[in-house]
Every structure is written in structure tokens, then in C-alpha cells.
Design a protein around this motif. Structure first.
Motif, PDB file in Angstrom:
ATOM      1  N   SER A  92       0.856  -1.204   0.000  1.00 36.82           N
ATOM      2  CA  SER A  92       0.000   0.000   0.000  1.00 36.82           C
ATOM      3  C   SER A  92       0.884   1.243   0.000  1.00 36.82           C
ATOM      4  O   SER A  92       1.859   1.314   0.751  1.00 36.82           O
ATOM      5  N   THR A 115      -4.616   1.841   6.399  1.00 40.54           N
ATOM      6  CA  THR A 115      -5.190   0.516   6.688  1.00 40.54           C
ATOM      7  C   THR A 115      -6.717   0.577   6.558  1.00 40.54           C
ATOM      8  O   THR A 115      -7.339  -0.323   5.992  1.00 40.54           O
ATOM      9  N   SER A 121      -1.733  -3.471  12.344  1.00 37.83           N
ATOM     10  CA  SER A 121      -1.168  -2.267  11.721  1.00 37.83           C
ATOM     11  C   SER A 121      -2.251  -1.196  11.597  1.00 37.83           C
ATOM     12  O   SER A 121      -2.609  -0.790  10.497  1.00 37.83           O
ATOM     13  N   GLU A 134      -4.395  -5.496   6.983  1.00 33.32           N
ATOM     14  CA  GLU A 134      -3.024  -5.129   7.361  1.00 33.32           C
ATOM     15  C   GLU A 134      -2.377  -4.241   6.303  1.00 33.32           C
ATOM     16  O   GLU A 134      -2.537  -4.473   5.098  1.00 33.32           O
ATOM     17  N   SER A 135      -1.645  -3.247   6.812  1.00 34.05           N
ATOM     18  CA  SER A 135      -0.659  -2.537   5.998  1.00 34.05           C
ATOM     19  C   SER A 135       0.687  -2.749   6.680  1.00 34.05           C
ATOM     20  O   SER A 135       1.411  -1.786   6.971  1.00 34.05           O
ATOM     21  N   THR A 148       3.449  -3.694   5.766  1.00 36.96           N
ATOM     22  CA  THR A 148       4.704  -3.305   5.110  1.00 36.96           C
ATOM     23  C   THR A 148       5.150  -1.911   5.545  1.00 36.96           C
ATOM     24  O   THR A 148       6.298  -1.548   5.362  1.00 36.96           O
ATOM     25  N   ASP A 184       0.410  -6.459   1.999  1.00 36.82           N
ATOM     26  CA  ASP A 184      -0.761  -5.741   2.524  1.00 36.82           C
ATOM     27  C   ASP A 184      -2.052  -6.262   1.883  1.00 36.82           C
ATOM     28  O   ASP A 184      -2.050  -6.708   0.724  1.00 36.82           O
ATOM     29  N   THR A 230      -0.121 -11.765   4.597  1.00 31.34           N
ATOM     30  CA  THR A 230      -0.945 -10.574   4.864  1.00 31.34           C
ATOM     31  C   THR A 230      -1.579 -10.640   6.256  1.00 31.34           C
ATOM     32  O   THR A 230      -2.567  -9.948   6.529  1.00 31.34           O
TER      33      THR A 230
END
Ligand code: ACO
Length: 317
Positions: free
Chosen positions: A44, A50, A81, A139-140, A142, A158, A274
Motif C-alpha cells: 500500500s 489501513t 497495523s 493489514e498494511s 509493510t 498488505d 498478509t
């Protein structure tokens, strides 16, 4: 029975292939793929929060359920996240979806978070106090990654998956759920963000080999437990939908249940790990591809930081 009335998923557009890491890390496509089963993952961009991923997945889930935002009585978001520590990503997601006055909260249970949310929502729906609950695994992750740490940077991606749960008299739905955890092993896998860490020292830290060993044991245990709770045997399953963290862990879980490979859904090669999004992302993809049929018996199982692990048996429909 409590059932999934609609499911939706979303993954950011931007793809990072294993070969892209070769430009800035001492790693290779061959190493990453042979150790994990991952070929690429979605990332992302900084401006995509998120909650934005959660909104996209939730819209699709609501559409599939044939419901509007006004029908939702509660929003639960499972994430490690979040946009912010507070307000919760659930509240932000609800607001972005245009909901007003709806109870909303996040749960932090790492990769099995979606299955934790499933058990919580199932219990609440069974009280009769709520009609529809939106649960999201998103989830983000990263954004927390230390891009110089080759042992973790290559593993995560993500994404988001959402489900609208309802309760009715039909034959389909959640047959069993099982949750477990062991905080004593928490040091082995952490996102170091919070009051215990000074600002600027963020990162995902993992002792991969130990996590791997525990994941193999607990994924197997969780799989067996959910089947026992549903009074079913592995041969009754149409699908095993495991958390997509490592192809070798998935394979060990398959062997523990003695299932043929064609009954195990795998998409790790395209998404990486993810975390909380992994299971709903897989379920939606299966539905989209016409693999998941009405009446199918599905076992979902997951393991993650905490440690936490969880499983559920669902009769699809
Ligand atoms: N490229 C090249 N070499 C690497 C890389 C990389 N990206 N990463 C690590 N290495 C090196 C290590 O430095 C080590 O080198 P050394 O022997 O010289 O010290 C060597 O490769 C072997 O490292 P290991 O960590 O022992 O490799 P392993 O075979 O265990 O695979 C992996 C690593 C893929 C992380 C594996 O341990 C794993 O999947 N663990 C579990 C992760 C997991 O399941 N997480 C899911 C639960 S948590 C969650 O989902 C949030």
C-alpha cells in the motif's frame, strides 16, 4: 446458525516481486521462493491507510450480502497495523463507510485476528442482541517493515478481507471455532511499535526458525481441535484454508490432516503473508474463482505473533 452472508477482499494495486528486492538487499528470488513459497506481494502506498483497505473490502462484503451500511450493528477490525492507536481502525472504517452510531472496536490477535473476530462476533450474534456484524481482517504491515532486514522484509504483504455475519435458521454457517494463545513466546515475533520502544526504532522482529517450529505444531493442533469441536473428521472437509505465511508450514498442516493437495487453498505466491487479512482474502478469491460452493465444509486455521493460534469450521452458504 451464524453464517457468513457476504465476503469481500481488497489488495493494493502496487506489486513488489522477489526480483525487486535483489536491487537493494542481499537476497534472491530463488531464496525467497524456496524458503517461503512467495513470488510477489502487494504494497500500500503511504497515502493509503489501513482503514482505506478495510473500506474497500467491507463495501464488497456488504454488496455480496445484499445489505447497506445501515444494516450493520457492529464493526470489529482485526489488525496489527492500525491507522492510529486511537481512534480504532474499526471506528475510522465505520465513519468512512458512512455509518453513524455503531459500536466499533479493534482486536489485536495478529495473524489469527480474523478468526478471533469470527468467534467474538458469533458469540455476540447468538445472544440475539445484534443482527449483522461486520468483521474485517486488514493489514498494511509493510509500513512497519525494516527494509534493510532481509529476514523479514521479503515475507509480508498488505491486504484486507471482510465478512458480514448474520444469524438465521438455515443449515449453513460456523460449525466450530477454537482460539488459543501463549504470551510466554511473544519475544520471538514482534512489531516493535508502542510505549516499550523509543520513537524511530520501529520494525518487525522475528526469530524465523523458532516461529516456524511453533507454527507447524500449533497450526496442526488448531486444525484437529476445530474438527473435534464440529464432530467432523479431516475426510469430511472440502477445503483447508490455512494462514498464508509459509508454504512449508501449509504443507506440514496438510500432512498432519492427511489431506490431498487439491483440497488446500494456496495463494501465498501472489500476496505473501498478509497476517489478519490472509484467510478472508483466500476465501473471497476462492468464491470469485468458483471454487467455493454452497454446502462446502471449510477448515480455516491460523498462527501468529503473541503467540496466538485459532481455527474454525464453516459450512459454506
Ligand atoms: N535472503 C537470503 N538469505 C536470507 C534471507 C533472505 N531474504 N533471510 C535470511 N537469510 C539467511 C539467514 O541470514 C541465514 O543465514 P546464516 O545461515 O548465514 O545465518 C539463512 O538465510 C537461513 O536463515 P533461516 O532463518 O534459518 O531460514 P529458514 O529456512 O528458517 O527460513 C523463514 C526463514 C522463511 C523466515 C522461515 O523461518 C519462516 O517462514 N518462519 C516462520 C515465519 C512465519 O510462519 N510467520 C507466520 C507466523 S507470524 C505472522 O504471520 C505474522
Amino acid at each position: 446458525m451464524v453464517r457468513i452472508k457476504g465476503i469481500g477482499a481488497y489488495a493494493p494495486k502496487s506489486e513488489l516481486h522477489n526480483r525487486d528486492f535483489e536491487r537493494f538487499l542481499d537476497t534472491s528470488d530463488e531464496w525467497i521462493f524456496s524458503r517461503s513459497g512467495i513470488k510477489s506481494r502487494r504494497i500500500s502506498p503511504p497515502e493509503q491507510r489501513t482503514s482505506d483497505l478495510a473500506v474497500e473490502a467491507s463495501k464488497k462484503a456488504l454488496k455480496r450480502a445484499g445489505l447497506s451500511v445501515d444494516d450493520v450493528d457492529m464493526v470489529i477490525v482485526a489488525t496489527s497495523s492500525p491507522d492510529t492507536l486511537t481512534p480504532s481502525t474499526a471506528c475510522i472504517t465505520a465513519a468512512k463507510l458512512g455509518m453513524d452510531k455503531v459500536p466499533c472496536f479493534d482486536i489485536s490477535a495478529a495473524c489469527p485476528g480474523f478468526l478471533y473476530a469470527l468467534e467474538i462476533a458469533t458469540g455476540l450474534l447468538q445472544t440475539g442482541k445484534y443482527r449483522h456484524i461486520l468483521i474485517v481482517g486488514v493489514e498494511s504491515g509493510t509500513k512497519f517493515i525494516d527494509w534493510e532486514d532481509r529476514s523479514t522484509a521479503v515475507l509480508f504483504g498488505d491486504g484486507a478481507g471482510a465478512a458480514v455475519l448474520t444469524v438465521d435458521e438455515g443449515p449453513y454457517g460456523v460449525l466450530s471455532t477454537y482460539l488459543q494463545g501463549d504470551g510466554r513466546l511473544g519475544e520471538l515475533l514482534k512489531i516493535e511499535v508502542g510505549t516499550a520502544y523509543p520513537p524511530g526504532s520501529w520494525g518487525v522482529r522475528m526469530r524465523g526458525r523458532e516461529v516456524f517450529r511453533n507454527a507447524v505444531v500449533q497450526m496442526g493442533e488448531a486444525a484437529v481441535k476445530a474438527l473435534q469441536l464440529a464432530n467432523l473428521k479431516a475426510e469430511d472437509l472440502d477445503w483447508l484454508v490455512p494462514h498464508q505465511a509459509n508454504l512449508r508450514i501449509i504443507e506440514a498442516t496438510r500432512q498432519r490432516l492427511n489431506l490431498p493437495r487439491e483440497k488446500v487453498y494456496v495463494n501465498i505466491e501472489r500476496y505473501g503473508n498478509t497476517s489478519a487479512a490472509s484467510i478472508p482474502l483466500a476465501l473471497e478469491e476462492m468464491l470469485e474463482r468458483g471454487l467455493l460452493k454452497e454446502g462446502d465444509t471449510v477448515l480455516a486455521v491460523s498462527f501468529g505473533a503473541g503467540f496466538t493460534w485459532a481455527s474454525a469450521v464453516i459450512r459454506w452458504g
